[in-house]
Scaffold this motif. Structure first.
Motif, PDB file in Angstrom:
ATOM      1  N   THR A  24      -2.969  -3.592   0.628  1.00  0.00           N
ATOM      2  CA  THR A  24      -1.911  -2.992   1.452  1.00  0.00           C
ATOM      3  C   THR A  24      -0.694  -2.586   0.614  1.00  0.00           C
ATOM      4  O   THR A  24       0.063  -1.714   1.020  1.00  0.00           O
ATOM      5  CB  THR A  24      -1.458  -3.984   2.544  1.00  0.00           C
ATOM      6  N   GLY A  25      -0.499  -3.189  -0.544  1.00  0.00           N
ATOM      7  CA  GLY A  25       0.643  -2.855  -1.386  1.00  0.00           C
ATOM      8  C   GLY A  25       0.339  -1.853  -2.477  1.00  0.00           C
ATOM      9  O   GLY A  25       1.226  -1.477  -3.251  1.00  0.00           O
ATOM     10  N   LEU A  26      -0.916  -1.380  -2.565  1.00  0.00           N
ATOM     11  CA  LEU A  26      -1.315  -0.479  -3.644  1.00  0.00           C
ATOM     12  C   LEU A  26      -0.602   0.868  -3.575  1.00  0.00           C
ATOM     13  O   LEU A  26      -0.123   1.376  -4.591  1.00  0.00           O
ATOM     14  CB  LEU A  26      -2.834  -0.278  -3.645  1.00  0.00           C
ATOM     15  N   ASP A  27      -0.501   1.454  -2.372  1.00  0.00           N
ATOM     16  CA  ASP A  27       0.160   2.762  -2.256  1.00  0.00           C
ATOM     17  C   ASP A  27       1.623   2.687  -2.660  1.00  0.00           C
ATOM     18  O   ASP A  27       2.136   3.576  -3.342  1.00  0.00           O
ATOM     19  CB  ASP A  27       0.032   3.304  -0.825  1.00  0.00           C
ATOM     20  N   ASP A  28       2.312   1.625  -2.253  1.00  0.00           N
ATOM     21  CA  ASP A  28       3.719   1.458  -2.646  1.00  0.00           C
ATOM     22  C   ASP A  28       3.839   1.300  -4.158  1.00  0.00           C
ATOM     23  O   ASP A  28       4.745   1.860  -4.775  1.00  0.00           O
ATOM     24  CB  ASP A  28       4.335   0.246  -1.946  1.00  0.00           C
ATOM     25  N   PHE A  29       2.932   0.517  -4.751  1.00  0.00           N
ATOM     26  CA  PHE A  29       2.960   0.313  -6.199  1.00  0.00           C
ATOM     27  C   PHE A  29       2.752   1.631  -6.934  1.00  0.00           C
ATOM     28  O   PHE A  29       3.533   1.997  -7.818  1.00  0.00           O
ATOM     29  CB  PHE A  29       1.895  -0.705  -6.620  1.00  0.00           C
TER      30      PHE A  29
END
Length: 177
Positions: free
Chosen positions: A97-102
């Motif tokens: 879930t945090g990959l796109d933000d990263f």
């Protein structure tokens, strides 16, 4: 001394000198091999080119220009002193879930599927005990060049999904003229 024993003594002396020279030569070759090995494999934290240095994860993060997300897990890093160019590797896992933000927070202009990882990067990841990125599929990579104090820093980031709902991130960076 008789005439018959004089040649035998000379031969024994000659053989003794040749054996001594052979042993000295073997010792010299062994010494040179040892010196060469010490030169090629410097002790950690020696500050010599090729030495892996003890630095913290934040220092590696600053060098690579990649921030470590707060939700990152299994963080591993390494920093190798070079003759002219230093080299750093960083790896961690983040939730899917945090990959796109990263990825969105990085100045990478293009992400592409990649199967080839440079051997120097693989050696670095192996040194820090990270998972092998060449076994990950699909592997998505991107890179960028950022200005440094004296030299630019080339950073390469690769990401792959894992079966446990996380993504593995591999980062490598080095100074470049």
């Amino acid at each position: 001394m008789s005439a018959a024993t004089a040649p035998r003594t000379r031969w024994r002396l000659l053989i003794g000198v040749l054996v001594a020279l052979g042993l000295l030569s073997a010792a010299a070759v062994g010494g040179l091999y040892w010196l060469d090995y010490e030169f090629r494999h410097p002790a950690p934290d020696s500050g010599r080119p090729g030495a892996w240095m003890s630095v913290d994860a934040n220092e590696v993060s600053r060098f690579t220009r990649v921030g470590i997300p707060a939700q990152a897990d299994d963080i591993r890093w390494g920093y190798k002193k070079g003759f002219q160019d230093d080299f750093a590797v960083l790896t961690f896992r983040i939730p899917q879930t945090g990959l796109d933000d990263f990825q969105g927070g990085l100045p990478v202009s293009r992400w592409a599927e990649n199967k080839y990882i440079q051997s120097v990067d693989l050696d670095g990841f192996l040194h820090i005990g990270a998972p092998d990125p060449s076994n990950a599929s699909p592997l998505t990579c991107g890179g960028y060049l950022s200005p440094g104090k004296a030299k630019n820093v080339a950073t390469e980031i690769c990401v792959a999904s894992r079966s446990d709902g996380t993504s593995q991130v591999w980062v490598s960076a080095f100074h470049t003229p």
